[in-house]
Motif scaffolding. Structure first.
Motif, PDB file in Angstrom:
ATOM      1  N   GLU A   2      29.934  30.491  51.589  1.00 53.80           N
ATOM      2  CA  GLU A   2      29.356  31.449  50.659  1.00 53.80           C
ATOM      3  C   GLU A   2      30.357  32.577  50.409  1.00 53.80           C
ATOM      4  N   ILE A   3      30.373  33.101  49.201  1.00 56.83           N
ATOM      5  CA  ILE A   3      31.313  34.144  48.834  1.00 56.83           C
ATOM      6  C   ILE A   3      30.581  35.469  48.722  1.00 56.83           C
ATOM      7  N   PRO A   4      30.921  36.447  49.564  1.00 59.16           N
ATOM      8  CA  PRO A   4      30.284  37.764  49.411  1.00 59.16           C
ATOM      9  C   PRO A   4      30.843  38.466  48.186  1.00 59.16           C
ATOM     10  N   PHE A   5      30.026  39.252  47.558  1.00 61.00           N
ATOM     11  CA  PHE A   5      30.419  39.978  46.363  1.00 61.00           C
ATOM     12  C   PHE A   5      30.267  41.461  46.625  1.00 61.00           C
ATOM     13  N   ARG A   6      31.357  42.164  46.588  1.00 60.34           N
ATOM     14  CA  ARG A   6      31.327  43.610  46.764  1.00 60.34           C
ATOM     15  C   ARG A   6      31.350  44.237  45.386  1.00 60.34           C
ATOM     16  N   GLU A   7      30.323  44.923  45.059  1.00 58.68           N
ATOM     17  CA  GLU A   7      30.145  45.455  43.725  1.00 58.68           C
ATOM     18  C   GLU A   7      31.041  46.661  43.490  1.00 58.68           C
ATOM     19  N   ALA A   8      31.705  46.671  42.375  1.00 59.75           N
ATOM     20  CA  ALA A   8      32.540  47.805  41.998  1.00 59.75           C
ATOM     21  C   ALA A   8      31.823  48.575  40.909  1.00 59.75           C
ATOM     22  N   ASP A  41      36.158  37.813  36.464  1.00 57.03           N
ATOM     23  CA  ASP A  41      36.829  36.517  36.448  1.00 57.03           C
ATOM     24  C   ASP A  41      36.342  35.621  37.585  1.00 57.03           C
ATOM     25  N   GLU A  42      36.228  36.184  38.773  1.00 59.05           N
ATOM     26  CA  GLU A  42      35.754  35.406  39.927  1.00 59.05           C
ATOM     27  C   GLU A  42      34.327  34.907  39.702  1.00 59.05           C
ATOM     28  N   LEU A  43      33.463  35.772  39.212  1.00 59.55           N
ATOM     29  CA  LEU A  43      32.083  35.368  38.960  1.00 59.55           C
ATOM     30  C   LEU A  43      31.994  34.337  37.838  1.00 59.55           C
ATOM     31  N   SER A  44      32.858  34.462  36.855  1.00 61.07           N
ATOM     32  CA  SER A  44      32.855  33.525  35.730  1.00 61.07           C
ATOM     33  C   SER A  44      33.275  32.129  36.157  1.00 61.07           C
ATOM     34  N   ASN A  45      34.142  32.048  37.154  1.00 58.51           N
ATOM     35  CA  ASN A  45      34.684  30.763  37.561  1.00 58.51           C
ATOM     36  C   ASN A  45      33.965  30.121  38.744  1.00 58.51           C
ATOM     37  N   LEU A  46      32.899  30.742  39.200  1.00 60.11           N
ATOM     38  CA  LEU A  46      32.135  30.147  40.299  1.00 60.11           C
ATOM     39  C   LEU A  46      31.355  28.933  39.815  1.00 60.11           C
ATOM     40  N   LYS A  47      31.239  27.942  40.675  1.00 63.70           N
ATOM     41  CA  LYS A  47      30.404  26.791  40.351  1.00 63.70           C
ATOM     42  C   LYS A  47      28.944  27.226  40.353  1.00 63.70           C
ATOM     43  N   LYS A  48      28.140  26.519  39.604  1.00 69.36           N
ATOM     44  CA  LYS A  48      26.730  26.902  39.416  1.00 69.36           C
ATOM     45  C   LYS A  48      25.933  26.980  40.719  1.00 69.36           C
ATOM     46  N   HIS A  49      26.267  26.140  41.684  1.00 65.48           N
ATOM     47  CA  HIS A  49      25.476  26.091  42.920  1.00 65.48           C
ATOM     48  C   HIS A  49      25.918  27.114  43.970  1.00 65.48           C
ATOM     49  N   ARG A  50      26.979  27.871  43.695  1.00 65.19           N
ATOM     50  CA  ARG A  50      27.473  28.842  44.663  1.00 65.19           C
ATOM     51  C   ARG A  50      26.550  30.052  44.758  1.00 65.19           C
ATOM     52  N   GLU A  69      23.076  37.371  36.673  1.00 63.89           N
ATOM     53  CA  GLU A  69      22.784  38.808  36.580  1.00 63.89           C
ATOM     54  C   GLU A  69      23.982  39.633  37.049  1.00 63.89           C
ATOM     55  N   MET A  70      24.614  39.187  38.121  1.00 61.04           N
ATOM     56  CA  MET A  70      25.771  39.906  38.642  1.00 61.04           C
ATOM     57  C   MET A  70      26.928  39.865  37.640  1.00 61.04           C
ATOM     58  N   LEU A  71      27.108  38.717  36.989  1.00 60.71           N
ATOM     59  CA  LEU A  71      28.157  38.593  35.981  1.00 60.71           C
ATOM     60  C   LEU A  71      27.874  39.530  34.811  1.00 60.71           C
ATOM     61  N   SER A  72      26.644  39.562  34.361  1.00 57.53           N
ATOM     62  CA  SER A  72      26.264  40.439  33.266  1.00 57.53           C
ATOM     63  C   SER A  72      26.473  41.912  33.635  1.00 57.53           C
ATOM     64  N   GLU A  73      26.033  42.288  34.817  1.00 58.13           N
ATOM     65  CA  GLU A  73      26.220  43.668  35.288  1.00 58.13           C
ATOM     66  C   GLU A  73      27.697  44.019  35.379  1.00 58.13           C
ATOM     67  N   SER A  74      28.479  43.097  35.903  1.00 55.79           N
ATOM     68  CA  SER A  74      29.913  43.338  36.069  1.00 55.79           C
ATOM     69  C   SER A  74      30.602  43.511  34.721  1.00 55.79           C
ATOM     70  N   LYS A  75      30.199  42.730  33.733  1.00 55.30           N
ATOM     71  CA  LYS A  75      30.771  42.877  32.389  1.00 55.30           C
ATOM     72  C   LYS A  75      30.394  44.226  31.788  1.00 55.30           C
ATOM     73  N   ASN A  76      29.145  44.657  32.009  1.00 54.36           N
ATOM     74  CA  ASN A  76      28.712  45.962  31.504  1.00 54.36           C
ATOM     75  C   ASN A  76      29.502  47.089  32.158  1.00 54.36           C
ATOM     76  N   ILE A  77      29.717  46.987  33.454  1.00 50.87           N
ATOM     77  CA  ILE A  77      30.488  48.002  34.172  1.00 50.87           C
ATOM     78  C   ILE A  77      31.911  48.043  33.628  1.00 50.87           C
TER      79      ILE A  77
END
Length: 98
Positions: A2-8, A41-50, A69-77
């Motif tokens: 699993e890949i942890p995501f640290r929000e910026a 970029d990392e969120l965009s390239n993740l496989k669907k099941h990750r 949702e995280m990808l959308s939020e990250s793009k907004n940020i």
């Protein structure tokens, strides 16, 4: 694995900076933009099941989050950071014209 995501996220009041302090703030924004581009970029390239985790603010605790949702939020940020950076550049150009 699993890949942890640290929000910026931009800090509160990030846009409220005195004029004489714009150069360090501009550099900090540039760094945050680069960082956020990597996150998107990392969120965009993740496989669907990750699975994606969001870090609880001011804590070492992670919670499961929705990837889209995280990808959308990250793009907004990222858009907000770019907008703020552009505003600083525009204000600097206006100062040099005067």
């Amino acid at each position: 694995m699993e890949i942890p995501f640290r929000e910026a996220r931009p800090e509160n009041g990030a846009g409220l900076v005195p004029a004489d302090n714009s150069a360090p703030h501009k550099e900090e924004l540039s760094f945050k933009i680069k960082e956020q581009k990597i996150v998107v970029d990392e969120l965009s390239n993740l496989k669907k099941h990750r699975k994606v985790y969001r870090q609880q603010q001011n804590s070492n605790i992670f919670f499961l989050a929705d990837r889209t949702e995280m990808l959308s939020e990250s793009k907004n940020i990222l858009d907000e950071l770019k907008k703020e950076y552009q505003e600083i550049e525009n204000s600097e150009k206006n100062k040099t014209k005067k």
